[in-house]
Design a protein around this motif. Structure first.
Motif, PDB file in Angstrom:
ATOM      1  N   CYS A  94      -6.006  -1.015  -2.516  1.00  0.00           N
ATOM      2  CA  CYS A  94      -6.682   0.278  -2.607  1.00  0.00           C
ATOM      3  C   CYS A  94      -7.761   0.274  -1.531  1.00  0.00           C
ATOM      4  O   CYS A  94      -8.763  -0.445  -1.656  1.00  0.00           O
ATOM      5  N   SER A 128      -7.626   6.333  -7.861  1.00  0.00           N
ATOM      6  CA  SER A 128      -6.269   6.640  -7.433  1.00  0.00           C
ATOM      7  C   SER A 128      -5.256   6.140  -8.447  1.00  0.00           C
ATOM      8  O   SER A 128      -5.400   5.039  -9.021  1.00  0.00           O
ATOM      9  N   GLU A 168      -9.579   2.880   0.076  1.00  0.00           N
ATOM     10  CA  GLU A 168     -10.438   4.038   0.305  1.00  0.00           C
ATOM     11  C   GLU A 168     -11.775   3.636   0.923  1.00  0.00           C
ATOM     12  O   GLU A 168     -12.362   2.610   0.556  1.00  0.00           O
ATOM     13  N   LYS A 211      -2.492   4.970  -7.858  1.00  0.00           N
ATOM     14  CA  LYS A 211      -1.741   3.814  -7.377  1.00  0.00           C
ATOM     15  C   LYS A 211      -2.227   2.506  -8.006  1.00  0.00           C
ATOM     16  O   LYS A 211      -1.432   1.589  -8.210  1.00  0.00           O
ATOM     17  N   ILE A 212      -3.515   2.422  -8.344  1.00  0.00           N
ATOM     18  CA  ILE A 212      -4.029   1.182  -8.914  1.00  0.00           C
ATOM     19  C   ILE A 212      -3.371   0.876 -10.259  1.00  0.00           C
ATOM     20  O   ILE A 212      -3.087  -0.280 -10.586  1.00  0.00           O
ATOM     21  N   SER A 251      -9.300  -4.122  -3.996  1.00  0.00           N
ATOM     22  CA  SER A 251      -9.768  -2.741  -3.909  1.00  0.00           C
ATOM     23  C   SER A 251     -11.114  -2.640  -3.214  1.00  0.00           C
ATOM     24  O   SER A 251     -11.956  -3.546  -3.309  1.00  0.00           O
ATOM     25  N   LEU A 266     -13.173   2.896  -8.613  1.00  0.00           N
ATOM     26  CA  LEU A 266     -12.188   1.814  -8.518  1.00  0.00           C
ATOM     27  C   LEU A 266     -12.738   0.504  -9.061  1.00  0.00           C
ATOM     28  O   LEU A 266     -12.029  -0.237  -9.757  1.00  0.00           O
ATOM     29  N   TRP A 310       0.861  -1.188   0.000  1.00  0.00           N
ATOM     30  CA  TRP A 310       0.000   0.000   0.000  1.00  0.00           C
ATOM     31  C   TRP A 310       0.889   1.227   0.000  1.00  0.00           C
ATOM     32  O   TRP A 310       1.852   1.317   0.759  1.00  0.00           O
TER      33      TRP A 310
END
Length: 404
Positions: free
Chosen positions: A302, A316, A304, A318-319, A331, A337, A224
């Motif tokens: 992920c 995001s 959130e 990052k995914i 996620s 997402l 993460w």
């Protein structure tokens, strides 16, 4: 070169910390070689422009910086912060907006924007939308980049700022010839709320990496990343709770800056759960090292939480870094997402805020290594075909050429 051939792309952040502005400026410079593209960013007094590959070096691309004070400039900083507070109070009393209400770092930038006298302005992030509106010459065009859903950003955003954002967007969005957003869901929300003329969703993807070194799938290394490692609405505490109920050979690797308390709260949460030997804190990676930093791991998280529209709608970056690195993704089942998970077939979804649901999905992949391998392959294939910067900028160029 006359001002009537100038396009200004601007952001309230340094180029090295801005994920969208530099790549948009470079794409415009490539698309319109006969026009001057000015990239304007904001950086602390005393800092220097640091080369960023996303911006590149092109003969028609000029980079200038507006400098704002920091703690090293205490008197100026105090004056600017006072002006921001006065702007907030003034808005609540009169309903009139001043640019510094969103951030004091934009104080003084209007003169630069005005002097540029461009015929197209392309501000990024809500903080620069009002200064741009106040600086634009009559007859110039406005584009706007929405990386977030600014009127509901969650913790830290006051009701007054939410109202200020809504009023500014109501006035500005209908004037934009093109609105670029970070997901189809953000585009739909702006179309519904403000009747935007034209939207284009562009994911925040890394450059295509044709060759990577993938980490092993056994033992599982969860990963993460966030700009700041802290507990809160980004969901990290749920990952710690999930890890408690997972086999001891599963580890969690966290990468980013420590908070103002130097990570004391996070480290205490790790110790309280007896996870010190299974949670590893990694220093922040460089601006162009997201893929290589993620690649030694197995599953990207992920995390959130629901309840904030910005989390529900945005995706995001990052995914996409995870997927380019060949990681499977687990996620939160949030609108933006989940769309990427469904399109890529590169991961699993869990119930937002539920550490039990998260733990179950991680354990499922541990117990089904063949499915884990398939998800990793799918994620990597999606990244190479669609979830990369080159593909996103191709879409940007195809759309923007008819709106400038």
């Amino acid at each position: 070169m006359s001002n009537k051939s100038r396009i200004c792309v601007c952001t309230p952040y340094p180029a090295s910390a801005e994920p969208r502005g530099p790549r948009h400026a470079r794409a415009l410079a490539e698309l319109f070689p006969e026009r001057e593209i000015v990239f304007l960013d904001c950086a602390p007094i005393g800092s220097k422009n640091v080369a960023t590959p996303a911006l590149g070096e092109l003969p028609n691309l000029r980079w200038i910086t507006h400098y704002f004070p920091t703690k090293k400039n205490p008197i100026i900083l105090c004056v600017h912060k006072l002006r921001a507070r006065i702007a907030s109070f003034f808005f609540q009393i009169t309903g009139l907006l001043l640019p510094e209400i969103f951030t004091p770092r934009v104080i003084g930038i209007e003169k630069i924007l005005t002097d540029l006298a461009a015929d197209v302005y392309f501000p990024h992030n809500i903080e620069l939308l009002l200064p741009t509106l106040r600086s634009m010459p009559e007859g110039s065009s406005l584009l706007f980049d929405c990386m977030e859903f600014y009127s509901d950003m969650g913790a830290g955003q006051t009701p007054a700022i939410r109202r200020a954002v809504s009023e500014l967007e109501s006035a500005a969005i209908p004037k934009c010839t093109l609105l670029t957003t970070s997901s189809p869901q953000v585009s739909a929300a702006y179309l519904a709320a403000y009747e935007a003329k034209k939207t284009l969703s562009l994911y925040n993807c890394p450059p295509r990496s044709d060759s990577i070194e993938q980490g092993e799938s056994d033992p599982i290394k969860l990963y993460w990343r966030n700009s700041v490692l802290g507990l809160g609405q980004r969901g990290l505490e749920g990952a710690l709770d999930a890890l408690v109920n997972l086999p001891h050979d599963i580890t969690l690797h966290l990468q980013g800056n420590l908070g103002f308390d130097r990570g004391a709260t996070l480290k205490r949460a790790i110790d309280d759960r007896n996870l010190k030997s299974r949670v590893f804190l990694l220093p922040p990676h460089g601006p162009d090292e997201a893929v290589s930093a993620a690649s030694p791991h197995t599953i990207g998280l992920c995390l959130e939480q629901s309840g904030v529209q910005n989390h529900e709608l945005t995706v995001s970056n990052k995914i996409f870094d995870y997927m380019m690195s060949g990681l499977a993704v687990i996620s939160s089942d949030l609108t933006g997402l989940s769309q990427v998970i469904h399109d890529s077939k590169g991961g699993l979804l869990f119930e937002p805020g539920s550490s039990e649901s998260l733990a179950n999905q991680i354990l499922h992949l541990k117990n089904h290594p063949e499915e884990l391998a398939k998800l990793r392959n799918n994620a990597r294939s999606y990244a190479l075909k669609y979830g990369n910067r080159e593909a996103q900028m191709k879409s940007f160029k195809q759309t923007v050429i008819s709106h400038i």
